[in-house]
Design a protein around this motif. Structure first.
Motif, short mmCIF file in Angstrom:
data_model
loop_
_atom_site.label_atom_id
_atom_site.label_comp_id
_atom_site.label_asym_id
_atom_site.label_seq_id
_atom_site.Cartn_x
_atom_site.Cartn_y
_atom_site.Cartn_z
N LEU A 384 0.91 -1.29 -0.06
CA LEU A 384 -0.35 0.15 -0.19
C LEU A 384 0.71 1.21 -0.01
O LEU A 384 0.58 2.11 -0.85
CB LEU A 384 -0.92 0.03 1.23
N GLU A 385 1.88 1.25 0.76
CA GLU A 385 2.73 2.51 0.93
C GLU A 385 3.43 2.45 -0.53
O GLU A 385 3.78 3.90 -0.94
CB GLU A 385 3.90 2.22 1.96
N GLN A 386 4.01 1.46 -1.01
CA GLN A 386 4.72 1.52 -2.35
C GLN A 386 3.73 2.17 -3.43
O GLN A 386 4.01 2.86 -4.16
CB GLN A 386 5.16 0.25 -2.75
N HIS A 387 2.68 1.53 -3.58
CA HIS A 387 1.71 1.97 -4.35
C HIS A 387 1.42 3.60 -4.26
O HIS A 387 1.16 4.37 -5.18
CB HIS A 387 0.42 1.19 -4.71
N ALA A 388 1.08 3.99 -3.17
CA ALA A 388 0.80 5.35 -2.80
C ALA A 388 1.83 6.20 -3.22
O ALA A 388 1.60 7.44 -3.88
CB ALA A 388 0.29 5.42 -1.38
N ALA A 389 2.99 5.87 -2.73
CA ALA A 389 4.32 6.60 -3.28
C ALA A 389 4.40 6.86 -4.55
O ALA A 389 4.78 7.80 -5.48
CB ALA A 389 5.42 6.27 -2.42
N SER A 390 4.39 5.60 -5.38
CA SER A 390 4.45 5.70 -6.90
C SER A 390 3.22 6.62 -7.55
O SER A 390 3.51 7.37 -8.43
CB SER A 390 4.32 4.16 -7.31
N TYR A 391 2.16 6.32 -6.67
CA TYR A 391 1.12 7.37 -7.28
C TYR A 391 1.32 9.07 -7.13
O TYR A 391 1.15 9.99 -8.02
CB TYR A 391 -0.11 7.09 -6.52
N LEU A 392 1.95 9.19 -6.06
CA LEU A 392 2.34 10.72 -5.72
C LEU A 392 3.26 11.16 -6.60
O LEU A 392 2.99 12.21 -7.15
CB LEU A 392 2.89 10.69 -4.26
N GLU A 393 4.10 10.36 -6.82
CA GLU A 393 5.39 10.94 -7.79
C GLU A 393 4.80 11.14 -9.11
O GLU A 393 5.24 11.88 -9.76
CB GLU A 393 6.58 9.63 -7.77
N ALA A 394 4.11 10.05 -9.40
CA ALA A 394 3.55 10.20 -10.82
C ALA A 394 2.39 11.14 -11.38
O ALA A 394 2.40 11.99 -12.30
CB ALA A 394 2.97 8.71 -11.39
N GLY A 397 4.33 14.73 -8.80
CA GLY A 397 5.81 15.07 -8.84
C GLY A 397 6.07 16.07 -9.90
O GLY A 397 7.20 17.12 -9.59
N PRO A 398 5.68 16.23 -11.08
CA PRO A 398 6.05 17.18 -12.17
C PRO A 398 5.78 18.68 -11.66
O PRO A 398 6.50 19.45 -12.05
CB PRO A 398 4.74 16.64 -13.24
N ALA A 399 4.71 18.87 -10.99
CA ALA A 399 4.34 20.06 -10.61
C ALA A 399 5.34 20.50 -9.66
O ALA A 399 6.11 21.82 -9.53
CB ALA A 399 3.00 20.42 -9.84
N VAL A 400 5.74 19.82 -8.48
CA VAL A 400 6.81 20.35 -7.73
C VAL A 400 8.41 20.06 -8.30
O VAL A 400 9.06 21.20 -7.89
CB VAL A 400 6.96 19.16 -6.47
#
Length: 497
Positions: A384-394, A397-400
């Motif tokens: 769950l943590e891995q999928h959530a982190a991957s979602y956040l980055e995708a 991430g581009p805006a940040v």
């Protein structure tokens, strides 16, 4: 003459058996046993109206069409009903309590008649056993399974009362036949119940699994009190028949569990959207409905290796069955997401995160998480943590990254701000309609997005105070906007910039 005598005695036997020693009003009146069963059935049905269905596995769809009918599974889960366990309190008050004290089954007016007839009968004629104690007509309603479970519990209690009261009577010549007469009544009653249960032993359908489990549980729990009622050849017959029916039900259950595992593994429905997939709801509803039958399933599945029909391969306990159901569902969802979200890792990660969160939550609610072990839950929390982190980055991430590029001297602040505004609006526009059904995971994901975006944006604005009118959103505006994410279509419609 011998033939005519045999016919006459046979007809007399029919009349003899129709002159029941019990008071029919106790069976048919306003407070009779049938009315008691009717009332309990209606009460049980009324209690399930809110859930819309009885606690059987969801039906109405096929794996070939990909239509798993799970629209009512959340309501079904909330009802927490069990066909065999719910009526216990009602039975206690109606049969174990004052009801049994007032239940006078013996009709004194019948005894003199029975005495006169008994003086003219020989014991062998009683072997006819043609008492029709149960009227088949009242079994034909759609809720026959519920009625059978109630009747199985009631019949054993009522027969005990009937036997006690009958044996306490002085019936003259009929005393010679009292035991045989009661045995005929009791045997016919139990055989009717066993015949009904035996009719379910041929099913192998996963959708019938809960019903068969309820039948098995009711018969297995009632057998210890039913068997002592019988003696002699009747006792031998019933003692043989009950284990046979139970064994056949066990075999049907093993086959049905194997079918359920296979159905979940091979479900061909498509993944649409990023929310909880119907297959996950179906699988976890099955787990929750099976959980109350854990002890019975442990015994039944432990013998799977001895059964030629077998069950799910490698499943020898309730814990093993749950593990296989969830693992099969997870593998299936992985495959569905890979096909449906090809080229779109963002959607795939959110889809898998939603379904992993759902499985963890429902496993805890069903009380099976501890059964599966700490490692099982830890692995899924890690996923769950891995999928959530991957979602956040995708997704964010581009805006940040636009802000980070300016901080590193890679561009003018005004240009970096314009790029951030464009990337942020695009991300929010595409993610506003995303749905995260679980409130706890939704709150955690919102917080993670906010922690990723808001501090970076706030620090950028503080570092470049001269941007002035170029600043379209304050840090507070961004934080408020992100706090409204993951509400699905409603959130997208109500929270436009």
């Amino acid at each position: 003459m011998d033939g005519a005598l045999a016919v006459a005695m046979s007809r007399l036997m029919d009349e003899f058996l129709l002159l029941r020693v019990w008071d029919a009003s106790q069976l048919e009146g306003k407070e009779g046993l049938r009315v008691a069963v009717e009332k309990l059935s209606v009460s049980l049905a009324s209690a399930s109206v809110g859930s819309g269905v009885w606690p059987a596995f969801p039906t109405g769809g096929t794996t070939s069409t990909g239509e798993l009918s799970v629209s009512t599974t959340d309501e079904l889960r909330a009802s927490g009903r069990s066909l065999s366990s719910w009526p216990d309190n009602a039975l206690t008050t109606s049969v174990d309590g004052t009801f049994s004290d007032d239940l006078h089954l013996i009709c004194p007016a019948s005894l003199p008649v029975l005495h006169e007839i008994a003086t003219r009968l020989d014991r062998p004629f009683l072997a006819a056993n043609r008492v029709n104690f149960e009227d088949a007509e009242w079994w034909t309603a759609e809720d026959m399974v519920k009625r059978w479970i109630l009747a199985t519990k009631l019949v054993g209690k009522v027969l005990t009362v009937m036997q006690t009261q009958l044996m306490a009577q002085e019936c003259g010549a009929f005393d010679r036949f009292k035991d045989d007469y009661f045995m005929a009544i009791a045997k016919q009653s139990i055989l009717v119940l066993l015949k009904f249960a035996d009719g379910f032993t041929s099913t192998r359908s996963p959708e019938k699994l809960i019903y068969v489990l309820e039948l098995y549980g009711a018969l297995d729990s009632s057998a210890p009190s039913l068997l002592p009622l019988f003696t002699g050849k009747h006792g031998e017959l019933i003692s043989r028949q009950v284990p046979v029916v139970l064994a056949k039900l066990e075999r049907a259950l093993r086959a049905a569990t194997g079918g359920l595992v296979a159905k979940i593994r091979t479900d061909s429905s498509r993944a649409e959207g990023v929310g909880v997939h119907p297959l996950a709801r179906y699988a976890m509803t099955c787990v929750e409905l099976l959980a109350p039958h854990r002890e019975a399933l442990d015994l039944i599945l432990a013998n799977a290796g001895e059964d030629p029909a077998g069950g799910a391969e490698g499943v020898a306990s309730f814990g093993g069955l749950v593990s296989e159901l969830i693992a099969g569902m997870e593998r299936n969802l992985e495959e569905k997401s890979a096909v449906a979200c090809a080229g779109g890792s963002l959607s795939r990660h959110l889809f898998l995160a939603n379904n992993t969160s759902f499985v963890l939550s429902r496993a805890a609610d069903a009380g099976v998480a501890s059964l599966l072990g700490g490692d099982w839950a830890a692995r899924r929390r890690g996923r769950l943590e891995q999928h959530a982190a991957s979602y956040l980055e995708a997704s964010w991430g581009p805006a940040v990254a636009c802000l980070e590029a300016a901080a590193g001297g890679g561009g003018k602040p005004a240009r970096a701000l314009a790029k951030f505004n464009a990337a942020f609006e695009e991300a929010r526009g595409s993610q506003a309609g995303r749905e995260v059904p679980d409130p706890a995971f939704r709150a955690a994901l919102r917080e993670a997005v906010s922690e990723m975006v808001v501090p970076a944006y706030g620090a950028f604005l503080e570092k470049h105070p001269k941007l002035g009118k170029s600043v379209r959103y304050t840090a507070a505006d961004v934080a408020q906007s992100l706090s409204e994410l993951f509400e699905g279509d409603t959130g997208m419609a109500e929270n436009r910039w």
